[in-house]
Enzyme design. Structure first.
Site, PDB file in Angstrom:
ATOM      1  N   GLN A  33     -50.569 -60.145   8.766  1.00 47.99           N
ATOM      2  CA  GLN A  33     -51.653 -59.437   9.427  1.00 47.99           C
ATOM      3  C   GLN A  33     -52.960 -60.003   8.879  1.00 47.99           C
ATOM      4  OE1 GLN A  33     -50.656 -56.621  11.734  1.00 47.99           O
ATOM      5  NE2 GLN A  33     -48.818 -57.892  11.540  1.00 47.99           N
TER       6      GLN A  33
ATOM      7  N   ARG B  25     -54.906 -52.895   9.026  1.00 45.09           N
ATOM      8  CA  ARG B  25     -55.694 -54.047   9.432  1.00 45.09           C
ATOM      9  C   ARG B  25     -55.098 -54.639  10.713  1.00 45.09           C
ATOM     10  NH1 ARG B  25     -56.507 -56.269   4.963  1.00 45.09           N
ATOM     11  NH2 ARG B  25     -57.400 -58.254   5.628  1.00 45.09           N
TER      12      ARG B  25
ATOM     13  N   ALA C 275     -52.783 -47.398  13.718  1.00 47.37           N
ATOM     14  CA  ALA C 275     -52.054 -48.663  13.626  1.00 47.37           C
ATOM     15  C   ALA C 275     -52.972 -49.857  13.868  1.00 47.37           C
ATOM     16  CB  ALA C 275     -50.904 -48.658  14.621  1.00 47.37           C
ATOM     17  N   HIS C 276     -52.421 -51.041  13.703  1.00 45.30           N
ATOM     18  CA  HIS C 276     -53.222 -52.257  13.820  1.00 45.30           C
ATOM     19  C   HIS C 276     -53.820 -52.430  15.212  1.00 45.30           C
ATOM     20  CE1 HIS C 276     -49.175 -54.664  14.347  1.00 45.30           C
ATOM     21  NE2 HIS C 276     -49.213 -53.615  15.104  1.00 45.30           N
ATOM     22  N   ASN C 277     -55.054 -52.946  15.209  1.00 47.93           N
ATOM     23  CA  ASN C 277     -55.762 -53.304  16.436  1.00 47.93           C
ATOM     24  C   ASN C 277     -56.186 -52.130  17.309  1.00 47.93           C
ATOM     25  OD1 ASN C 277     -53.951 -55.764  15.674  1.00 47.93           O
ATOM     26  ND2 ASN C 277     -55.588 -56.592  16.933  1.00 47.93           N
TER      27      ASN C 277
END
Lengths: 321, 321, 321
Positions: free
Chosen positions: C191, C211, C232-234
């Site tokens: 990530q 991240r 969560a990511h993004n």
């Protein structure tokens, strides 16, 4: 601990024909010679009949099922007696500073500043333990593992090679165990087991994995555990299992290999989930799943295709009128 | 803070006939002489009529209900005014190093390395505070309590005897309080209360217990709280209550003694749960429960036996066709 | 990394007509000149047609869609290749002590004891970083922000002005990303993105914000995030969004301004939620919400008014008999 001491601390009025050393409390099923067990519920009397425990705490009504070589310790409330006894089998919270055994740290492993390493910690080669992390007594960590900052690893935890644990995660905290008296008072059952994390596991941030009451909580090879996940005492999380964020598994449940749990899903205690089962997000499993490779949804969870059908029927029926 | 200063910081255009010292913000119900309160919603005007507050922030339309001895502070949006004012009643984040009062630590208590003890901390005898834990200003901890590593105890928290708090748990973080303007901007309501944890409580890992906005969030004697549990500001968790992992209680709810919440269950804010109620796993309670000793399931939760019947009927009806 | 090195580490049997420098892995949509991307699912071949990536990992069957100026890297399993490649684009866990760039700290900012500041950290004026907090390499924190004790901020996180982050919260831990082989083995997708937290945000305790895999996870101006929340990511959490305790948002979802999520609610991945939507407590959203300003309930979530009607009909129908 001597059996005679157990008789004393539990204030039992029995006379022992022989005294023996008791090394551990264990379940009826897992107990070996030199271990003590308990029977709380007559439903499990079949396990009593075949136990290898050297002594068992049990109610007078169940005494008839006890094997010949096992010593019966008759008590009114076996579970309360177990709780009281468990305290005496607990290891110290931390070994005192003077008696600490120096850690063994392999080549090229990096221990950051303000990391606490307890007594007799063993760390392999190429591992990195980041700042402000706590590693309790007798913890073993393999090669090339990474423990991010502000992580807590309780005593006796075993961690394999190439494991990654993210910040804020707690491994080995006490399982949620207590015996409740008739007056509603809770007596702690000391959690004297540990956690074993096998090779290649990655665990997210702020996840909690409890130590076993006896024996071990297992996270098997290559499992992937996300953030804010709850894994209760004595669970066995299979090889390659995937647990998405905020999912939870209650005590003593066993997940077969490559089981997938979606976000915010849950599995009740003391069940087995067949390999390659998928529990969809926000579902709750209340029974063992015996057929592998299927999808499960809803609460109580049913097969996903049936859940979809039921949802569709409900919508259609009630929206037509 | 002087009432005249409050008038000034809120930019109110009123003339005070007398100036008084205001010690605290409080609810209409709990406010005493020398305290200020607020009325946001006319629905609660009966509480205004009987308040003992010395001054109240309120809309012009509610001014008629104010008791004679209470000073009205007329504002367009009382909740926004409260939020703006709350900041001035906050104690400093941490007392500066020079002014810190040395901690008092009882016999045989052990404070591990890298533990931060704020100003005026008092710890009884035989307690253990493990590594990298933070204990804020004016915290009191009783005898024989254990705080595991990497735990955070915010300022002013009161912890009794024989309490156990596992790693990663945060006690006394700010409650989730803010007033939202017409433009969708949130103004923080400073959380000036604290958390009180009574004797014999055990709290798992990575649990969050918020401080009260005013007064205290209570965890009563002998309660058992598992991992990853959310307890919002101003809750009152009764004697012997059991909260399983990932359960949550929203703000200001009061749980009677020996209430049990299953894993991943929730209780909404501002309700009362009768003693010995059991909220089964994954259920969500949306109203007060007035009859004690029953089981509740589903969302919105109904009596467990009714929920079982309803589930059975739904299954039967839709699966027959 | 040179394209020729990528060909080498992935053991591809292709001959490059030209070698170029590849700076980053990115999505087909976001990739710029000098970046590499991937196409796993033919469904997204339209994004391939218009990509600006300099090279793309893809299956032979999709090669026909590749733009003329983009170099095709044919592989059997593009997602597995991506995972293998991602490792090479990861920055080091921590810059070695010798090479660290000293932090820049503004006037009147206070860094408490046992705080770790990584290399090249920049902190504005009047900010407070409390004890035992970890601030990774290249983190930027603005003015008048407060980071409570035992918080973890991973490398490259950007935090604005007047941000408050409570204890136990983890910002920037790795997103839950991996590619699974046919044999059920999971290969980590590194990530390599970061987290950006804009001005005026407040985040509760024990919350996890991952991240991004590429680019950034965003928490926009003035958002309010409670305890034990999963982001969560993004994800892109809009201006003034309110996320109550134990709610969760799966990867890549975008919440418009002033969206409200009640306690224990969830939103699936890759959806967009229209501004001013309210997701009521314990609801689960499984699709994008396109109309703004409405309430949504149940799982799968429907409009709140319809959910209420359906619940009422179900109750009435089954309770009559």
């Amino acid at each position: 601990m001597k059996l005679s001491e157990i008789v004393e601390v539990l204030e039992l009025k029995i006379e022992l024909s022989q005294d023996i050393e008791i090394e551990k409390i264990n379940t009826l099923k897992d107990a070996k010679d030199g271990e003590i067990s308990f029977l709380q519920n007559s439903k499990y009397s079949s396990e009593l009949k075949t136990t290898n425990a050297s002594a068992v705490l049990l109610s007078p009504k169940d005494a008839k099922y006890i094997p010949e070589k096992t010593i019966p310790l008759l008590v009114d409330e076996p579970y309360i007696a177990l709780a009281k006894l468990s305290k005496y089998f607990a290891t110290p919270l931390e070994i005192s500073e003077e008696s600490r055994v120096k850690p063994e740290i392999g080549e090229e492993s990096v221990i950051a500043k303000n990391v606490f390493l307890g007594s007799n910690v063993k760390i392999g080669k190429g591992s990195q333990i980041l700042h402000n992390t706590y590693i309790g007594d007798n913890v073993v960590i393999g090669d090339y593992s990474i423990i991010y900052p502000n992580t807590t690893v309780y005593k006796e935890t075993i961690i394999g090679n190439s494991v990654i644990i993210h910040s804020g995660t707690v491994v080995g905290s006490d399982g949620f165990g207590f015996a409740t008296t008739k007056h509603g008072e809770h007596i702690k059952i000391y959690q004297n087991g540990n956690v074993v994390i096998e090779d290649g596991v990655e665990i997210g941030s702020n996840t909690s994995i409890d130590r076993a009451v006896f024996n071990s909580t297992f996270i098997r090879k290559g499992a992937r555990i996300d953030n804010l996940v709850q894994i209760a005492h004595n669970c066995d999380i299979g090889v390659g299992v995937v647990l998405a964020a905020q999912s939870g598994v209650a005590g003593s449940s066993k997940l077969g290999r490559n089981v997938v749990m979606g976000g915010q899903s849950g599995i009740t205690g003391h069940v087995r989930i067949a390999p390659f089962s998928t529990i969809t997000a926000r579902s709750g499993v209340t029974k063992s799943i015996k057929t592998s490779g299927r999808y499960w949804s809803g609460f109580p969870a049913v097969e996903h295709k049936n859940w979809l059908k039921l949802q569709a029927k409900i919508s259609k029926f009630f929206n037509k009128g």
